[in-house]
Motif scaffolding. Structure first.
Motif, short mmCIF file in Angstrom:
data_model
loop_
_atom_site.label_atom_id
_atom_site.label_comp_id
_atom_site.label_asym_id
_atom_site.label_seq_id
_atom_site.Cartn_x
_atom_site.Cartn_y
_atom_site.Cartn_z
N ASP A 1 41.50 38.67 43.13
CA ASP A 1 43.29 39.15 43.67
C ASP A 1 43.04 40.30 42.31
OD1 ASP A 1 43.78 37.28 45.20
OD2 ASP A 1 44.98 36.53 43.71
N LEU A 2 42.88 41.36 42.81
CA LEU A 2 42.67 42.97 41.74
C LEU A 2 44.29 42.63 41.02
CD1 LEU A 2 41.40 45.74 44.06
CD2 LEU A 2 40.44 44.06 42.29
N LYS A 3 44.26 42.92 39.71
CA LYS A 3 45.17 43.23 38.94
C LYS A 3 45.69 44.72 39.08
CE LYS A 3 43.21 41.20 35.23
NZ LYS A 3 42.70 40.47 33.92
N PRO A 4 47.13 44.59 38.49
CA PRO A 4 47.52 46.17 38.49
C PRO A 4 47.23 46.36 37.51
CG PRO A 4 49.38 44.90 39.31
CD PRO A 4 48.54 43.97 39.06
N GLU A 5 46.72 46.15 36.45
CA GLU A 5 46.61 46.91 35.10
C GLU A 5 45.09 46.68 34.80
OE1 GLU A 5 46.66 42.19 34.29
OE2 GLU A 5 47.23 44.37 34.94
N GLY A 6 44.26 47.10 36.35
CA GLY A 6 42.74 46.66 36.19
C GLY A 6 41.98 45.65 35.94
N GLY A 7 41.14 45.32 36.27
CA GLY A 7 40.15 44.06 36.50
C GLY A 7 41.03 43.39 38.05
N ALA A 8 40.29 42.03 37.96
CA ALA A 8 40.24 40.84 38.81
C ALA A 8 40.21 39.33 38.34
CB ALA A 8 39.09 40.96 39.81
N ARG A 9 41.01 38.92 39.35
CA ARG A 9 41.33 37.10 39.08
C ARG A 9 40.51 36.99 40.07
NH1 ARG A 9 46.00 34.89 38.37
NH2 ARG A 9 45.93 33.88 37.12
N LEU A 10 39.34 35.66 39.92
CA LEU A 10 39.04 34.71 40.70
C LEU A 10 39.80 33.89 41.05
CD1 LEU A 10 35.17 35.15 40.74
CD2 LEU A 10 36.83 35.67 42.83
N SER B 1 33.70 36.14 46.98
CA SER B 1 35.26 35.71 48.26
C SER B 1 34.74 35.72 49.74
CB SER B 1 36.07 36.31 47.66
OG SER B 1 35.59 37.49 47.48
N ASN B 2 34.08 37.01 49.84
CA ASN B 2 33.59 37.41 50.85
C ASN B 2 33.19 36.39 51.77
OD1 ASN B 2 34.75 40.26 50.51
ND2 ASN B 2 32.72 40.60 50.32
N VAL B 3 31.90 35.21 51.27
CA VAL B 3 31.20 34.49 52.11
C VAL B 3 31.93 33.13 52.43
CG1 VAL B 3 29.56 36.00 51.61
CG2 VAL B 3 29.77 33.61 50.19
N CYS B 4 32.93 32.92 51.20
CA CYS B 4 33.38 31.51 51.19
C CYS B 4 34.19 31.25 52.92
CB CYS B 4 35.10 31.81 50.41
SG CYS B 4 35.66 29.90 50.36
N PRO B 5 33.84 30.29 53.64
CA PRO B 5 34.25 30.43 55.25
C PRO B 5 35.80 29.90 55.29
CG PRO B 5 33.12 28.11 54.45
CD PRO B 5 32.79 29.17 53.54
N THR B 6 36.59 29.32 54.16
CA THR B 6 37.53 28.52 54.60
C THR B 6 38.27 29.77 53.91
OG1 THR B 6 37.30 27.44 53.05
CG2 THR B 6 36.78 26.43 54.81
N GLU B 7 38.02 30.73 53.73
CA GLU B 7 38.52 31.58 52.14
C GLU B 7 39.60 30.52 50.70
OE1 GLU B 7 40.59 34.51 53.82
OE2 GLU B 7 39.16 35.35 55.48
N ALA B 8 39.08 29.48 50.70
CA ALA B 8 39.01 28.96 49.43
C ALA B 8 39.27 29.81 47.99
CB ALA B 8 38.18 27.95 49.55
N ILE B 9 37.97 30.98 48.05
CA ILE B 9 37.82 31.50 47.00
C ILE B 9 38.99 32.68 46.84
CG2 ILE B 9 36.41 32.81 45.34
CD1 ILE B 9 33.75 30.57 45.58
N THR B 10 39.58 33.00 46.32
CA THR B 10 40.47 34.54 46.46
C THR B 10 39.90 35.44 45.19
OG1 THR B 10 42.45 33.23 45.46
CG2 THR B 10 42.15 34.15 48.28
#
Length: 334
Positions: A279-288, A268-277
């Motif tokens: 998201d941190l989940k409130p209960e822990g973990g993340a979703r791409l 997500s950091n290198v994506c030049p258009t932020e097509a990949i995001t």
């Protein structure tokens, strides 16, 4: 009267393409970087600099040929597509013969671009979507001071890329790339009356001429998500008409993530258009999540992924363009 006005169309605008730093793979610090524009420029007008000034264009050396824009994988360099698209659409509405775009050095009549290096897959794909036959006329590229000797081959590859995109629609673009002939000097500029007056307003001039007018693009407001996607890729998505069948594969290279992912934020950091995001989940973990229509297929994420958990998928179903794609749902983060 309209023909007389169109014969006086004057070239204007900034020849230097717009550079949007957040879209540049060098600014994004993608692994391997990118020097495609520097390597491609036939006039040594582009230099690669330090972070924060990664791409520097010498306006005195730049001829506006557009070859750097053609090869930029992320849309960091771009020209406004409004004029060539409007010209193709107007010609299609005015005559069954189709539209033409010619380079400024060819000597042919009709709507002229600085160089056919300005032609992108979106322009060819749009002609296909509108059912407009498109002829691309070049001059003596080997002796041209504007572009490069291999411009015809480059434009042919652009047309092939557009055809791959349009394959799923069942309506290929009718495009012909060839050298201008003596009889092409008499080609007329065919645009609708509405298109002619729209051109006058865009140009802000009393007179218009054969060269297609261009406008300097404003700086991108990165706080607006819709502006992060280059105009080229927004138009590519729009040209997917007629709508492909639900089971037809659409050529649109984009990433997928496998189970070796370590849930780091690199992609997500290198994506030049932020097509990949990410998201941190409130209960822990993340979703791409992947916004497919915003992905330029540069594959900076693939090259930069530490565990090499990303691979490219070249074809997608039409439904994938309408909702975010879940690439990864994890209960842990780095």
């Amino acid at each position: 009267m309209l023909g007389g006005v169109l014969e006086r169309l004057g070239d204007y605008g900034d020849q230097v393409p717009r550079f949007t730093p957040p879209r540049c793979l060098l600014e994004r610090q993608a692994v391997g970087g990118c020097d495609a524009c520097h390597a491609t420029c036939p006039h040594a007008a582009i230099e690669v600099g330090p972070l924060g000034q990664s791409i520097q264009i010498d306006p005195a050396a730049c001829t506006g040929c557009g070859l750097c824009v053609q090869v930029c994988p992320s849309g960091a360099l771009e020209y406004d597509l409004t004029a060539p698209l409007q010209s193709v659409r107007d010609a299609g509405q005015a005559t069954a013969e189709g539209a033409s775009l010619t380079c400024s050095q060819s000597g042919a009549g009709g709507p002229a671009l600085t160089c056919l290096g300005r032609v992108t897959p979106a322009v060819v794909a749009a002609a296909g979507a509108w059912g407009v036959p498109l002829t691309l006329l070049h001059g003596d590229c080997a002796a041209c001071p504007v572009g490069a000797p291999d411009v015809p081959e480059r434009v042919t590859r652009v047309a092939q890329e557009a055809q791959r995109l349009r394959e799923a629609t069942g309506q290929p673009a009718r495009v012909n790339v060839r050298a201008a002939a003596p009889e092409d000097r008499d080609r007329a500029v065919r645009v609708s009356r509405r298109g002619a007056f729209a051109t006058l307003l865009r140009a802000g001039r009393q007179q218009v001429a054969q060269a297609l007018p261009e406008r300097p693009l404003p700086f991108v407001d990165w706080s607006q998500p819709q502006q992060r996607v280059p105009e080229e890729w927004r138009w590519r998505a729009r040209t997917l008409t007629p709508t492909p069948p639900p089971d037809a594969g659409i050529h649109w290279p984009a990433p997928l993530v496998d189970d070796t992912c370590i849930d780091c934020p690199v992609c997500s950091n290198v994506c030049p258009t932020e097509a990949i995001t990410r998201d941190l989940k409130p209960e822990g973990g993340a979703r791409l999540l992947l916004d497919l229509s915003a992905c330029t297929g540069c594959m900076a994420c693939l090259r930069s992924c530490p565990p090499q958990a990303i691979h490219a998928q070249d074809e997608w179903l039409e439904a994938a363009f309408h909702l975010p794609i879940l690439l990864r749902d994890s209960d842990s983060v780095m």
